[in-house]
Design an enzyme around this catalytic site. Structure first.
Site, mmCIF file in Angstrom:
data_model
loop_
_atom_site.group_PDB
_atom_site.id
_atom_site.type_symbol
_atom_site.label_atom_id
_atom_site.label_comp_id
_atom_site.label_asym_id
_atom_site.label_seq_id
_atom_site.Cartn_x
_atom_site.Cartn_y
_atom_site.Cartn_z
ATOM 1 N N ASP A 88 -9.256 -10.369 -17.499
ATOM 2 C CA ASP A 88 -9.106 -11.475 -18.332
ATOM 3 C C ASP A 88 -7.590 -11.560 -19.166
ATOM 4 O O ASP A 88 -7.259 -10.933 -19.793
ATOM 5 C CB ASP A 88 -10.177 -11.361 -19.417
ATOM 6 N N HIS A 103 0.711 -1.293 0.207
ATOM 7 C CA HIS A 103 0.101 -0.181 -0.077
ATOM 8 C C HIS A 103 0.705 1.214 -0.013
ATOM 9 O O HIS A 103 0.464 2.222 -0.137
ATOM 10 C CB HIS A 103 -0.865 -0.061 1.105
#
Length: 450
Positions: A387, A168
């Site tokens: 994808d 982060h």
């Protein structure tokens, strides 16, 4: 390394094995040139915690075998790192720069004997945690400070999961989406190349000497647990109509509440009402993506931390009415944009940060008497559309074992629905998950339908 866990389902106990097959260090396919060896963090990066957030994507079985998929992922990860070269580096001791010497990221191959049917039937966060690369001590020791770790796991049914652990310190959720889109573009899934914007963060929010300072709100608890609640699209609309009607009746005020506003308001309301003790004031910190609100707008492909929270407060029990919470959220958001974001635009990031941290300190001065919650929304980011060449994901999850009192939202596969993951004190969660008002609108941990 092998891990075995038992998961109880009704009267049956299912034994699940997780086995790591290999660990590999992946480096950029093209070496990073000398003039890019030092990467400057932004002020907001400096204030972000150096912890790994995690995201796991579930992909159903396809004719392409696991080995072929893994090879493609590793190959295109290497290519992607030439554009995302800071992720292959390591943080310097000054915590304001990254040494971009291509030390690499880690890719782990693993397998499990369980099937999607087992793990996606009323998903269990303790089981899901076993899919995350950062939970393996040996991997973390070998990775030597790697900012990005990826674990690709084969299931007994032929399905696969891709778990990404990304620090982060240099990445918010939009950065993760850019990383995934850059990766899939390298796989040839997009006609347009996705190129991350690396320089915007430090240019807009220059770093400062702020040793030990953090923007994180500490909501840790000794014993907390996680649950997921799923709001179908029709229930979200029902919530919106309830809020609009109440706003109209109360003072004639009318606006179109967002699905994030109504879902967060309901969860916040029920969490406060479910407490056994008498009413306590509360504050909700909600993260805002600054990119589209800057002038000119910062592209969504900008890498780094471009989020900052605004606070919504509840001082009296009458404020816990659903429409009142939504009203307060909308008002606080408007004031944040008009006051704080305008200063961010004018180059006064440091002043905004210090002012916000001082305001927060005042809010939390009586922390024992104030109930604090944190909220992040990942809706509309399209993470389920990622994808790599073998179809879209059927589900995404993120396991939080670090911080309590959090609300994380994401899209459901049906348009307009919202899935909420919550962490709360165990006793409070036991009450919340039975709260009749919440259960009217949400399903508690339903199974994932393939």
């Amino acid at each position: 390394m092998q891990v075995e866990i038992r998961r109880s389902r009704t009267k049956m106990s299912v034994k699940i094995k997780f086995e790591i097959l290999s660990r590999k260090c992946i480096k950029p396919s093209t070496p990073t040139p000398p003039h890019l060896k030092t990467f400057q963090l932004s002020l907001l990066d400096q204030l972000s915690p150096n912890i790994h957030g995690n995201t796991t994507l579930f992909y159903p079985p396809t004719p392409t075998n696991f080995s072929t998929k893994s090879h493609l992922l590793q190959n295109f990860l290497s290519q992607m790192l030439t554009l995302f070269y800071p992720l292959a580096g390591r943080f310097q001791d000054d915590a304001a720069t990254i040494d971009c010497s291509d030390q690499g990221v880690f890719f782990i191959e693993a397998r499990t004997n369980t099937t999607f049917s087992d793990i996606l039937t009323n998903p269990d966060f303790n089981t899901l945690e076993c899919l995350i690369p950062t939970t393996d001590n040996e991997t973390m020791a070998m990775s030597n400070g790697s900012m990005l770790l990826v674990r690709f796991t084969l299931f007994g049914c032929g399905g696969t999961t891709l778990s990404i652990s990304l620090t982060h310190k240099i990445a918010d959720f939009a950065t993760l989406i850019t990383l995934l889109n850059t990766w899939t573009a390298a796989c040839g899934r997009n006609t347009q190349p996705v190129v991350p914007e690396l320089a915007a963060g430090a240019a807009l929010f220059p770093p400062r000497e702020i040793p030990g300072m953090s923007a994180s709100v500490n909501t840790a608890a000794e014993k907390f647990t996680a649950r997921r609640f799923v709001f179908g699209a029709s229930k979200v609309e029902e919530l919106k109509n309830r809020v609009k009607s109440a706003l109209q009746e109360s003072d004639g005020m009318m606006f179109e509440p967002s699905r994030v506003e109504v879902v967060v308001a309901l969860i916040w309301r029920c969490a406060l009402l479910a407490k056994t003790a008498s009413f306590r004031p509360s504050v909700l910190f909600q993260a805002v993506n600054l990119r589209p609100r800057m002038e000119p707008a910062v592209p969504e492909t900008a890498v780094g931390n471009f989020v900052w929270p605004f606070a919504v407060t509840v001082e009296e029990e009458s404020h816990v009415e659903l429409h009142e919470l939504v009203r307060r959220m909308r008002k606080s958001m408007r004031e944040f944009v008009e006051k704080k974001v305008e200063k961010f635009k004018e180059g006064g990031a440091f002043g905004v940060v210090m002012e916000s941290l001082n305001e927060r300190a005042q809010l939390l001065k009586k922390k024992d008497n104030v109930v604090v919650y944190k909220c992040s929304s990942w809706c509309k980011y399209g993470v389920l559309d990622v994808d790599f060449g073998w179809g879209k994901a059927v589900w995404m999850c993120s396991v939080n074992k670090l911080v309590s009192n959090t609300i994380s939202l994401m899209d459901t596969r049906d348009n307009g629905g919202v899935e909420a993951s919550l962490t709360l004190n165990e006793e409070e969660m036991a009450l919340l998950e039975q709260h009749h008002e919440l259960l009217h609108y949400a399903l508690l941990n339903p199974s994932i339908i393939m």
